[in-house]
Design a protein around this motif. Sequence first.
Motif, PDB file in Angstrom:
ATOM      1  N   SER A 106       0.834  -1.201   0.000  1.00 11.87           N
ATOM      2  CA  SER A 106       0.000   0.000   0.000  1.00 11.87           C
ATOM      3  C   SER A 106       0.872   1.256   0.000  1.00 11.87           C
ATOM      4  N   PRO A 107       0.346   2.381  -0.497  1.00 10.79           N
ATOM      5  CA  PRO A 107       1.134   3.623  -0.549  1.00 10.79           C
ATOM      6  C   PRO A 107       1.696   4.056   0.799  1.00 10.79           C
ATOM      7  N   ASP A 108       0.987   3.749   1.890  1.00  8.38           N
ATOM      8  CA  ASP A 108       1.493   4.158   3.208  1.00  8.38           C
ATOM      9  C   ASP A 108       2.476   3.150   3.795  1.00  8.38           C
ATOM     10  N   GLY A 109       2.773   2.052   3.065  1.00 12.70           N
ATOM     11  CA  GLY A 109       3.757   1.082   3.509  1.00 12.70           C
ATOM     12  C   GLY A 109       3.316   0.184   4.642  1.00 12.70           C
ATOM     13  N   LYS A 110       2.019   0.141   4.917  1.00 15.90           N
ATOM     14  CA  LYS A 110       1.536  -0.628   6.062  1.00 15.90           C
ATOM     15  C   LYS A 110       0.829  -1.935   5.691  1.00 15.90           C
ATOM     16  N   ARG A 170      -1.060  -6.711   7.690  1.00 13.58           N
ATOM     17  CA  ARG A 170      -1.156  -5.293   8.018  1.00 13.58           C
ATOM     18  C   ARG A 170      -0.155  -4.978   9.135  1.00 13.58           C
ATOM     19  N   LEU A 171       0.681  -3.969   8.907  1.00 17.51           N
ATOM     20  CA  LEU A 171       1.681  -3.573   9.885  1.00 17.51           C
ATOM     21  C   LEU A 171       1.166  -2.448  10.777  1.00 17.51           C
ATOM     22  N   LYS A 172       1.726  -2.364  11.979  1.00 20.89           N
ATOM     23  CA  LYS A 172       1.385  -1.285  12.895  1.00 20.89           C
ATOM     24  C   LYS A 172       1.940   0.041  12.394  1.00 20.89           C
ATOM     25  N   GLU A 173       3.089  -0.032  11.752  1.00 21.55           N
ATOM     26  CA  GLU A 173       3.759   1.144  11.202  1.00 21.55           C
ATOM     27  C   GLU A 173       4.638   0.669  10.050  1.00 21.55           C
ATOM     28  N   PRO A 174       5.056   1.568   9.177  1.00 21.65           N
ATOM     29  CA  PRO A 174       5.891   1.143   8.052  1.00 21.65           C
ATOM     30  C   PRO A 174       7.189   0.495   8.534  1.00 21.65           C
ATOM     31  N   PHE A 175       7.620  -0.528   7.798  1.00 22.73           N
ATOM     32  CA  PHE A 175       8.867  -1.224   8.091  1.00 22.73           C
ATOM     33  C   PHE A 175       9.484  -1.601   6.752  1.00 22.73           C
ATOM     34  N   ALA A 481      15.305   2.946  14.587  1.00 20.66           N
ATOM     35  CA  ALA A 481      15.957   2.663  13.310  1.00 20.66           C
ATOM     36  C   ALA A 481      15.125   1.702  12.463  1.00 20.66           C
ATOM     37  N   ALA A 482      14.499   0.735  13.106  1.00 20.06           N
ATOM     38  CA  ALA A 482      13.699  -0.239  12.367  1.00 20.06           C
ATOM     39  C   ALA A 482      12.454   0.386  11.759  1.00 20.06           C
ATOM     40  N   SER A 483      11.850   1.338  12.463  1.00 21.73           N
ATOM     41  CA  SER A 483      10.574   1.899  12.002  1.00 21.73           C
ATOM     42  C   SER A 483      10.739   3.142  11.132  1.00 21.73           C
ATOM     43  N   SER A 484      11.924   3.717  11.099  1.00 22.55           N
ATOM     44  CA  SER A 484      12.119   4.935  10.310  1.00 22.55           C
ATOM     45  C   SER A 484      12.025   4.647   8.817  1.00 22.55           C
ATOM     46  N   VAL A 485      11.426   5.572   8.084  1.00 19.77           N
ATOM     47  CA  VAL A 485      11.346   5.446   6.623  1.00 19.77           C
ATOM     48  C   VAL A 485      12.413   6.302   5.949  1.00 19.77           C
ATOM     49  N   SER A 486      13.219   6.976   6.749  1.00 20.94           N
ATOM     50  CA  SER A 486      14.289   7.827   6.227  1.00 20.94           C
ATOM     51  C   SER A 486      15.606   7.075   6.249  1.00 20.94           C
TER      52      SER A 486
END
Length: 544
Positions: A106-110, A170-175, A481-486
């Motif tokens: 999905s576009p939001d990465g989740k 479905r993820l809790k946050e992007p990974f 670090a694991a959850s950052s998208v940067s």
Amino acid sequence: MFRFLKSTLKVNIMFIKMPYRKVSAIHAAVLSFTLSAGLLAAGSVQAQTYGGTLRTIVQPEPPILMLGLNQQSPTQLVAGKIYESLLTWTQKLEPQPSLAKSWKISPDGKVYTFDLQSGVTWHDGKPFTADDVVFSVDKFLRSEHPRARVVINQFVQSVKALTPTRVEIRLKEPFSPFLKAFVSDNMPMVPKHIYEGTDYKSNPANQKPIGTGPFKLKEWRKGSYIQLEKNPNYWQKGKPYLDGVIFNVIPDAASRAVAFERGDVQVVSANDIDGVDIARLKKVPNAKYTTDGWEMFSKLAYLQMNYDRPPFDNIKVRQAVMMALNRKFIVDNIFFGMGKIATGPISSTTPFYDGNVPKYNYDLQKARTLIKESGIDITKTPVKILAYPYGSSWDRLGEFTRQSLQQIGFQVEIESADVGTWAKRISNFDFDMTFSYTSQYGDPALGVSRLYLTRNIVKGSAFVNNQSYRNADMDTLWDQAASSVSTQERQQLYTTIQKKLVEDVANGYLFEMDIPTIYNNKVHNLIQSATGLNDTFADVYLDK
């Protein structure tokens, strides 16, 4: 075909006899086409052949073949032909279809949606469906797998079967590295109808594993061999090409080398052969050599010291140990140059590596000074090295470490152990110090963090935070670090983590490993992915 080749040859001879100035561009094009077509037709004669049994070695003998419960290297080697994951990976770490034929994010990465291959069955004939994926990820692996459960428990919110052949995770946050978790030894698919409602660790199927792979277990004669046979109902039509694979158990390193020289086995690798034999075996007639196929793993060897046992609960003692070890000697002489000195917990071939960390140069005098500064009388605290049962090179490393530590005042003994004993004792934190090597899996969040997170100090696995390193601040940085998208932010965080872990000697980082494979040139398609010999062997074939 032969009529085609004959006519092609006539056409080519006709063109060859013509004066060069009379050959027009059109004639040249026709010539090029006919030559190419002829070569393609001729090449088809050399296509994969069916039949034959590939003979190789497994060393040491694995304690179990249930890949969801045990991830030691021998288990990965054999069980990688029995179990599969949703994806496989090229040597450039590009995802490829396996049990999932396609996927979208999905576009939001989740939200990850996987469409499964149709017509896949387990080795017992039961259909493989989305329910098996849900059970594998959300139940079995979340509970049992030392690497996968870290990712699943932190990031996976839900796993749902949308249809029998479609799964939504479905993820809790992007990974961002989530897809890389889907490797056969990291996210193996487990049959729900076999394991649901049972005690996973004592299920009888652990002794005769049931997967979806191209081979299934035929016979395991303990101490002698493990024999896999062709899965006639494999979902990839026309595969596998081999009738089977036999993994010989040969305890003696010299005998393993001789077995390859005589042609009794066609493939040897990493743990099979002593480093001193590699140069000789590379020169065996018809032998081929490669270090390809380990890109996903980037294995890194380290010394583990138990934080909960003196004297290794003292940072200066751990730092002294690092300065007492001549790691260049270890790489050059004990492992015959097959690797390079490690700087920290992240391999130089893995994203977010930073080599600008504290250095522990070989310095016995400095090591003795650190011991003195620690205030600990190490002569009154004898330590034991739990032997790492993966061949003579590791035995020599144990002896070298013992001698090195004795030079700075330690009283050291070596405890012998087989694979099962080693794994059990490490899993129960029953050791002073030992060696290990683990895989990076293309991202620190997948292969490295599991070794240092406080919440991963859990009994039952040899590949978690077994040294009991505790640092709440580092736990926070690992999670960020694991959850950052940067990418930039992740690099900054992992740089901080590497420096701190090296300073603390969270593990004693030894060397990044080169993994050799030597095989007979009658074996084809042996290395096809970033997981090398641990892959399925579905495409491997032998010249008749």
